[in-house]
Design a protein around this motif. Structure first.
Motif, PDB file in Angstrom:
ATOM      1  N   LYS A 158      85.078  33.447 -28.191  1.00 32.95           N
ATOM      2  CA  LYS A 158      86.139  34.070 -28.990  1.00 32.95           C
ATOM      3  C   LYS A 158      85.668  35.327 -29.715  1.00 32.95           C
ATOM      4  O   LYS A 158      86.500  36.128 -30.162  1.00 32.95           O
ATOM      5  CB  LYS A 158      86.671  33.083 -30.024  1.00 32.95           C
ATOM      6  CG  LYS A 158      87.269  31.804 -29.416  1.00 32.95           C
ATOM      7  CD  LYS A 158      87.731  30.865 -30.511  1.00 32.95           C
ATOM      8  CE  LYS A 158      88.323  29.584 -29.922  1.00 32.95           C
ATOM      9  NZ  LYS A 158      88.762  28.635 -30.983  1.00 32.95           N
ATOM     10  N   GLU A 159      84.372  35.497 -29.852  1.00 33.54           N
ATOM     11  CA  GLU A 159      83.823  36.552 -30.700  1.00 33.54           C
ATOM     12  C   GLU A 159      84.229  37.950 -30.241  1.00 33.54           C
ATOM     13  O   GLU A 159      84.472  38.844 -31.068  1.00 33.54           O
ATOM     14  CB  GLU A 159      82.295  36.443 -30.731  1.00 33.54           C
ATOM     15  CG  GLU A 159      81.596  37.471 -31.611  1.00 33.54           C
ATOM     16  CD  GLU A 159      81.878  37.224 -33.093  1.00 33.54           C
ATOM     17  OE1 GLU A 159      81.771  38.179 -33.873  1.00 33.54           O
ATOM     18  OE2 GLU A 159      82.208  36.073 -33.460  1.00 33.54           O
ATOM     19  N   PHE A 160      84.325  38.157 -28.926  1.00 35.78           N
ATOM     20  CA  PHE A 160      84.541  39.513 -28.408  1.00 35.78           C
ATOM     21  C   PHE A 160      85.977  39.768 -27.950  1.00 35.78           C
ATOM     22  O   PHE A 160      86.275  40.855 -27.431  1.00 35.78           O
ATOM     23  CB  PHE A 160      83.590  39.783 -27.238  1.00 35.78           C
ATOM     24  CG  PHE A 160      82.144  39.551 -27.566  1.00 35.78           C
ATOM     25  CD1 PHE A 160      81.529  40.286 -28.553  1.00 35.78           C
ATOM     26  CD2 PHE A 160      81.408  38.581 -26.891  1.00 35.78           C
ATOM     27  CE1 PHE A 160      80.185  40.076 -28.867  1.00 35.78           C
ATOM     28  CE2 PHE A 160      80.078  38.366 -27.195  1.00 35.78           C
ATOM     29  CZ  PHE A 160      79.454  39.099 -28.188  1.00 35.78           C
ATOM     30  N   ASP A 161      86.870  38.793 -28.109  1.00 43.76           N
ATOM     31  CA  ASP A 161      88.242  38.950 -27.612  1.00 43.76           C
ATOM     32  C   ASP A 161      88.960  40.136 -28.254  1.00 43.76           C
ATOM     33  O   ASP A 161      89.648  40.908 -27.572  1.00 43.76           O
ATOM     34  CB  ASP A 161      89.047  37.671 -27.860  1.00 43.76           C
ATOM     35  CG  ASP A 161      88.632  36.537 -26.937  1.00 43.76           C
ATOM     36  OD1 ASP A 161      87.893  36.824 -25.978  1.00 43.76           O
ATOM     37  OD2 ASP A 161      89.038  35.385 -27.169  1.00 43.76           O
ATOM     38  N   GLU A 162      88.784  40.301 -29.571  1.00 42.89           N
ATOM     39  CA  GLU A 162      89.449  41.398 -30.274  1.00 42.89           C
ATOM     40  C   GLU A 162      88.953  42.756 -29.776  1.00 42.89           C
ATOM     41  O   GLU A 162      89.739  43.696 -29.585  1.00 42.89           O
ATOM     42  CB  GLU A 162      89.202  41.264 -31.773  1.00 42.89           C
ATOM     43  CG  GLU A 162      89.902  42.337 -32.613  1.00 42.89           C
ATOM     44  CD  GLU A 162      89.634  42.169 -34.091  1.00 42.89           C
ATOM     45  OE1 GLU A 162      89.946  43.106 -34.846  1.00 42.89           O
ATOM     46  OE2 GLU A 162      89.091  41.096 -34.491  1.00 42.89           O
ATOM     47  N   VAL A 163      87.630  42.851 -29.540  1.00 44.43           N
ATOM     48  CA  VAL A 163      87.049  44.111 -29.059  1.00 44.43           C
ATOM     49  C   VAL A 163      87.537  44.418 -27.645  1.00 44.43           C
ATOM     50  O   VAL A 163      87.926  45.556 -27.337  1.00 44.43           O
ATOM     51  CB  VAL A 163      85.510  44.034 -29.092  1.00 44.43           C
ATOM     52  CG1 VAL A 163      84.907  45.322 -28.525  1.00 44.43           C
ATOM     53  CG2 VAL A 163      85.018  43.788 -30.504  1.00 44.43           C
ATOM     54  N   PHE A 164      87.535  43.409 -26.791  1.00 50.14           N
ATOM     55  CA  PHE A 164      87.991  43.618 -25.419  1.00 50.14           C
ATOM     56  C   PHE A 164      89.468  44.010 -25.379  1.00 50.14           C
ATOM     57  O   PHE A 164      89.876  44.852 -24.565  1.00 50.14           O
ATOM     58  CB  PHE A 164      87.763  42.358 -24.590  1.00 50.14           C
ATOM     59  CG  PHE A 164      86.334  42.122 -24.218  1.00 50.14           C
ATOM     60  CD1 PHE A 164      85.511  43.168 -23.849  1.00 50.14           C
ATOM     61  CD2 PHE A 164      85.796  40.840 -24.225  1.00 50.14           C
ATOM     62  CE1 PHE A 164      84.187  42.961 -23.493  1.00 50.14           C
ATOM     63  CE2 PHE A 164      84.477  40.615 -23.872  1.00 50.14           C
ATOM     64  CZ  PHE A 164      83.661  41.676 -23.509  1.00 50.14           C
ATOM     65  N   SER A 165      90.283  43.431 -26.253  1.00 53.16           N
ATOM     66  CA  SER A 165      91.709  43.761 -26.278  1.00 53.16           C
ATOM     67  C   SER A 165      91.939  45.216 -26.675  1.00 53.16           C
ATOM     68  O   SER A 165      92.903  45.848 -26.232  1.00 53.16           O
ATOM     69  CB  SER A 165      92.446  42.839 -27.260  1.00 53.16           C
ATOM     70  OG  SER A 165      92.341  41.493 -26.856  1.00 53.16           O
ATOM     71  N   GLU A 166      91.042  45.751 -27.502  1.00 55.11           N
ATOM     72  CA  GLU A 166      91.208  47.132 -27.972  1.00 55.11           C
ATOM     73  C   GLU A 166      90.758  48.158 -26.945  1.00 55.11           C
ATOM     74  O   GLU A 166      91.381  49.230 -26.823  1.00 55.11           O
ATOM     75  CB  GLU A 166      90.422  47.322 -29.272  1.00 55.11           C
ATOM     76  CG  GLU A 166      90.562  48.722 -29.872  1.00 55.11           C
ATOM     77  CD  GLU A 166      89.825  48.861 -31.191  1.00 55.11           C
ATOM     78  OE1 GLU A 166      89.812  49.973 -31.742  1.00 55.11           O
ATOM     79  OE2 GLU A 166      89.253  47.835 -31.665  1.00 55.11           O
ATOM     80  N   TYR A 167      89.695  47.868 -26.192  1.00 56.20           N
ATOM     81  CA  TYR A 167      89.096  48.888 -25.336  1.00 56.20           C
ATOM     82  C   TYR A 167      89.257  48.636 -23.829  1.00 56.20           C
ATOM     83  O   TYR A 167      88.909  49.505 -23.035  1.00 56.20           O
ATOM     84  CB  TYR A 167      87.598  49.023 -25.642  1.00 56.20           C
ATOM     85  CG  TYR A 167      87.317  49.509 -27.039  1.00 56.20           C
ATOM     86  CD1 TYR A 167      87.472  50.856 -27.367  1.00 56.20           C
ATOM     87  CD2 TYR A 167      86.907  48.627 -28.039  1.00 56.20           C
ATOM     88  CE1 TYR A 167      87.216  51.312 -28.660  1.00 56.20           C
ATOM     89  CE2 TYR A 167      86.653  49.070 -29.330  1.00 56.20           C
ATOM     90  CZ  TYR A 167      86.804  50.411 -29.627  1.00 56.20           C
ATOM     91  OH  TYR A 167      86.557  50.860 -30.905  1.00 56.20           O
ATOM     92  N   THR A 168      89.748  47.483 -23.432  1.00 58.06           N
ATOM     93  CA  THR A 168      89.868  47.183 -22.002  1.00 58.06           C
ATOM     94  C   THR A 168      91.283  46.715 -21.666  1.00 58.06           C
ATOM     95  O   THR A 168      92.017  46.218 -22.524  1.00 58.06           O
ATOM     96  CB  THR A 168      88.872  46.087 -21.576  1.00 58.06           C
ATOM     97  OG1 THR A 168      89.256  44.819 -22.144  1.00 58.06           O
ATOM     98  CG2 THR A 168      87.461  46.432 -22.015  1.00 58.06           C
TER      99      THR A 168
END
Length: 228
Positions: A158-168
Motif C-alpha cells: 500500500k505504501e506506493f499506491d498514492e505515488v503510482f496513481s500520481e505519476y503512472t
C-alpha cells in the motif's frame, strides 16, 4: 546402352532440363527478393535470411520430385515433420515468413511461375509497408521496468499506491524477494508513465518512502515472441 544409362541417371521422368531449371531458378530468385524484403527494419539472423532465400527453391524441387507419387509424398511429409520438431521455435513473424517462402516454392514447383512472382511481390510489398507504417507496434516509450529496495518494516502493498496513481497510468507488481538476510525487500514493477518527463519525479517521490534505498528504472524491450 546409352538409353539405359540415361534412364538410370534421370529416372522415369518426362521433365526436360528447361522444365526443371526454370522453376528452380525462378524460385531461387523470388526467395532472394522476399529475403531482402524481410530484412527491411527487422531483427534477423544471417542463417534465417539464408534459409528464406533458398527455401522456395528447395520446396519447388520437392514438389517436382513428388509429382503425384503418394509414397514419396508421405516420405517428404515425415521428413519435414522431423525437421520441424528438431528446430527451435521461432517468432510469429519468422513462422509467417517461412510459410510465405514455402507457398512461393509450391507455386513454382507446380509450374505457376507468374502466380508465384505475383504472390511473392505482393507479400514483400505488404511486409515492407507494415514495417514503414509501424503496423501492430506498441508504443513502449513510457513503459518502464521499476525495481525498488524497501526496508522490511514497509508495507509495500500500500505504501506506493498514492505515488503510482500520481505519476503512472498503470502499475503492476511483478515480483518481490528478500535480500540482506531478510532486512530488505526488492520489488519489481511494470509501470507506464503518464508522460515522458515524470520519470525523475516518480523516483524522487519513491525515495522519500523507501528510506532512500536503491531504485532502478529501465525501458521494457519488446517481447520477441509477440512480434508479427
Amino acid at each position: 546402352m546409352s538409353n539405359d544409362l540415361y534412364t538410370t541417371l534421370m529416372g522415369n521422368t518426362t521433365v526436360s532440363y528447361s522444365g526443371f531449371l526454370l522453376p528452380v531458378l525462378a524460385a531461387l530468385f523470388l526467395g532472394i527478393v522476399f529475403a531482402m524484403a524481410y530484412m527491411y527494419r527487422a531483427r534477423r539472423s544471417r542463417s534465417f535470411i539464408a534459409t528464406l532465400a533458398i527455401l522456395p527453391a528447395v520446396v519447388c524441387v520437392v514438389i517436382m520430385a513428388v509429382n503425384g507419387n503418394i509414397g514419396a509424398g508421405v516420405a517428404v511429409a515425415g521428413t519435414f515433420s522431423l525437421v520441424r520438431f528438431r528446430s527451435a521455435p521461432g517468432t510469429a513473424k519468422e513462422i509467417t515468413a517461412i510459410f510465405i517462402a514455402m507457398a512461393g516454392g509450391l507455386l513454382c514447383g507446380m509450374g505457376f511461375l507468374i502466380y508465384a512472382a505475383i504472390f511473392i511481390l505482393i507479400m514483400s510489398f505488404v511486409l515492407v509497408l507494415y514495417s514503414l507504417i509501424g503496423f501492430g507496434e506498441e508504443d513502449n516509450s513510457r513503459r518502464k521496468s521499476l525495481r525498488i529496495a524497501v526496508p522490511e518494516n514497509v508495507d509495500y502493498g500500500k505504501e506506493f499506491d498514492e505515488v503510482f496513481s500520481e505519476y503512472t497510468t498503470s502499475h503492476r507488481l511483478i515480483s518481490a524477494k528478500t535480500a540482506g538476510m531478510g532486512s530488505v525487500f526488492k520489488l519489481s514493477y511494470d509501470i507506464t508513465l503518464k508522460d515522458d518527463s515524470s520519470g525523475k519525479a516518480l523516483i524522487d517521490a519513491l525515495r522519500c518512502r523507501n528510506g532512500n534505498l536503491e531504485i532502478q528504472m529501465s525501458i521494457v524491450m519488446p517481447r520477441e515472441n509477440e512480434e508479427l
